[in-house]
Write an enzyme that holds these catalytic residues in place. Structure first.
Site, PDB file in Angstrom:
ATOM      1  NE  ARG A  38      20.068 -14.678   4.426  1.00  0.00           N
ATOM      2  CZ  ARG A  38      18.965 -15.388   4.445  1.00  0.00           C
ATOM      3  NH1 ARG A  38      18.989 -16.656   4.083  1.00  0.00           N
ATOM      4  NH2 ARG A  38      17.838 -14.839   4.812  1.00  0.00           N
ATOM      5  N   GLY A 324      11.194 -11.594   4.861  1.00  0.00           N
ATOM      6  CA  GLY A 324      11.966 -11.727   3.623  1.00  0.00           C
ATOM      7  C   GLY A 324      11.439 -10.859   2.503  1.00  0.00           C
TER       8      GLY A 324
HETATM    9  P1  ADP Z   1       7.207 -11.147   4.522  1.00  0.00           P
HETATM   10  O1  ADP Z   1       8.071 -12.144   3.775  1.00  0.00           O
HETATM   11  O2  ADP Z   1       7.765  -9.750   4.445  1.00  0.00           O
HETATM   12  O3  ADP Z   1       6.899 -11.600   5.919  1.00  0.00           O
HETATM   13  P2  ADP Z   1       4.777 -12.287   3.467  1.00  0.00           P
HETATM   14  O4  ADP Z   1       5.553 -13.492   3.047  1.00  0.00           O
HETATM   15  O5  ADP Z   1       3.817 -12.419   4.574  1.00  0.00           O
HETATM   16  O6  ADP Z   1       5.789 -11.068   3.757  1.00  0.00           O
HETATM   17  O7  ADP Z   1       3.919 -11.749   2.232  1.00  0.00           O
HETATM   18  C1  ADP Z   1       4.510 -11.363   1.018  1.00  0.00           C
HETATM   19  C2  ADP Z   1       3.585 -11.645  -0.131  1.00  0.00           C
HETATM   20  O8  ADP Z   1       2.296 -11.102   0.069  1.00  0.00           O
HETATM   21  C3  ADP Z   1       4.115 -11.030  -1.403  1.00  0.00           C
HETATM   22  O9  ADP Z   1       4.487 -12.062  -2.298  1.00  0.00           O
HETATM   23  C4  ADP Z   1       2.935 -10.217  -1.945  1.00  0.00           C
HETATM   24  O10 ADP Z   1       2.771 -10.347  -3.334  1.00  0.00           O
HETATM   25  C5  ADP Z   1       1.768 -10.807  -1.198  1.00  0.00           C
HETATM   26  N1  ADP Z   1       0.633  -9.872  -1.117  1.00  0.00           N
HETATM   27  C6  ADP Z   1       0.601  -8.696  -0.470  1.00  0.00           C
HETATM   28  N2  ADP Z   1      -0.585  -8.097  -0.630  1.00  0.00           N
HETATM   29  C7  ADP Z   1      -1.349  -8.919  -1.390  1.00  0.00           C
HETATM   30  C8  ADP Z   1      -2.696  -8.863  -1.890  1.00  0.00           C
HETATM   31  N3  ADP Z   1      -3.481  -7.829  -1.635  1.00  0.00           N
HETATM   32  N4  ADP Z   1      -3.124  -9.921  -2.616  1.00  0.00           N
HETATM   33  C9  ADP Z   1      -2.321 -10.960  -2.856  1.00  0.00           C
HETATM   34  N5  ADP Z   1      -1.061 -11.064  -2.423  1.00  0.00           N
HETATM   35  C10 ADP Z   1      -0.576 -10.056  -1.682  1.00  0.00           C
HETATM   36 MG    MG Z   2       7.567 -14.024   2.856  1.00  0.00          MG
END
Ligand code: ADP
Ligand code: MG
Length: 371
Positions: A38, A324
């Site tokens: 960053r 993230g």
């Molecule tokens: P981003 O930061 O890319 O927007 P999110 O914060 O919404 O993504 O989600 C990320 C989290 O979702 C990860 O820590 C991952 O482990 C969790 N995750 C994804 N699929 C599952 C699942 N089937 N069951 C539990 N946790 C999940």
């Molecule tokens: Mg996230």
């Protein structure tokens, strides 16, 4: 609607003191920076200004000190790294050491802009918050978006307003309720939606499939039903998993079809689904990806996310990744250079796609030099 002023709209910056709101919210461990991405990302804007004779003063938040000075969140390590990368550039103390930052207190804004001639916002990740350092300075100072922010706006508003079709959004992650607004907004813009991650279970439950003990949000089932119906009526496709990977009722690793037995938990999309999802990505001309397809932090459940990440890298489509954890997954697989744009703002990127504007952008449009 006036346009957002760019660096060129600042006029002659020679000899001017310019406050640059950066996103130096870097990952730290034991007082050391573990990734200076960053800080390096802010250099193009900083150099643009210093090469033209400006005196640059940067300011950022770091962590969540909750309005009080806290040595744990001091900017010292960032300041030291910045001094190596951009000698002579100043950095104020953590903005969130003062409650006036998050409270958008005019007195704090006055302190920030004391002795400052111009303001530049290059902190996309903070633009969805009406905090003092984001919305305050443009009220009185000639202002501009920095190069990082300009790129984010161009790419994300481009997706929202003028995507090349087929436009596919791939959504995953853990919480559906956080992302329903963006799902709705995307359904207007996309040709199809691909849903994995924990998010898929609420949709599968809405279709009547047994989801075992997987993560889901019962209060969102009706909304998912409505989205499925609406998309069908509008000729859009929502792709959901057809097979799953997770653990059985005894906690043992297991693969499943679309129906999960009692007590089983789905932690990843299955191989058949991953292949189907990558076909959709390969045939698209624009792809936006937010949210991992499974619990990729656990190597047993990373395959679905890895396959989707590889398809993002391989497709000829214009590819944008927001969020993230999705960005972290890409980096974990060494594929972060293989997509067209990785957004630096998780919440901000979703909110910009959903609403088409952000408090920080609105503030810049209202600056005295905006046309
Ligand atoms: P981003 O930061 O890319 O927007 P999110 O914060 O919404 O993504 O989600 C990320 C989290 O979702 C990860 O820590 C991952 O482990 C969790 N995750 C994804 N699929 C599952 C699942 N089937 N069951 C539990 N946790 C999940
Ligand atoms: Mg996230």
């Amino acid at each position: 609607m006036s346009r957002i002023p760019t660096l060129a709209d600042l006029g002659d910056v020679g000899g001017k003191r310019v406050l640059v709101r950066t996103d130096f919210n870097v990952p730290m461990e034991d007082g050391k920076i573990t990734d200076d991405f960053r800080i390096r990302a802010a250099l193009p804007t900083i150099n643009w200004l210093t090469e033209r004779g400006a005196q640059v003063v940067t300011a950022s938040h770091l962590g969540r000190p909750k309005g009080q000075p806290n040595p744990k969140y001091s900017m010292d390590a960032v300041r030291a790294r910045l001094a190596e990368l951009a000698p002579g550039v100043e950095l104020l103390e953590n903005l969130r050491f003062d409650a006036g930052e998050e409270g958008n207190d005019p007195a704090f804004v006055a302190k920030l802009i004391d002795g400052i001639d111009l303001y530049v916002d290059d902190a996309f990740g903070a633009c969805h918050r009406a905090h003092a350092s984001i919305v305050g300075p443009p009220r009185t100072l000639p202002s501009a978006m920095g190069l990082l922010l300009a790129k984010e706006v161009e790419v994300l508003l481009g997706l929202r307003n003028d995507p090349k079709h087929p436009f596919v959004a791939v959504l995953g992650g853990s919480k559906i309720s956080d992302k329903l607004g963006v799902v709705e907004a995307l359904l207007n813009a996309v040709d199809s939606l691909v849903i994995g991650g924990a998010m898929c279970f609420t949709f599968l439950a809405a279709q009547g499939y047994p989801i075992g003990a997987s993560l889901w949000e019962p209060d969102q089932v009706d909304t998912c039903k409505r989205l499925l119906d609406e998309s069908k009526a509008n000729g859009k496709t929502i792709h959901l998993p057809e097979d799953l990977v997770g653990v059985d009722a005894n906690g043992e690793f297991a693969t499943f079809g679309i129906r999960l037995p009692d007590g089983a938990k789905g932690f990843d999309i299955g191989p058949g689904t991953a292949a189907a999802f990558s076909d959709v990505i390969m045939e698209a001309r624009t792809v936006f990806w937010n949210g991992p397809m499974g619990m990729f932090e656990d190597p047993r459940f990373e395959a679905g996310t890895r396959t989707v990440a590889q398809a993002m890298a391989d497709t000829k489509a214009f590819t944008v990744v927001g969020g993230g954890d999705s960005a972290a997954a890409l980096a974990q697989f060494g594929l972060d250079d293989e997509v067209d744009h990785v957004s630096t703002g998780g919440g901000a990127s979703l909110e910009l796609i959903e609403l088409g504007d952000l408090p920080g952008l609105e503030a810049l449009r209202g600056a005295p030099n905006a046309k």
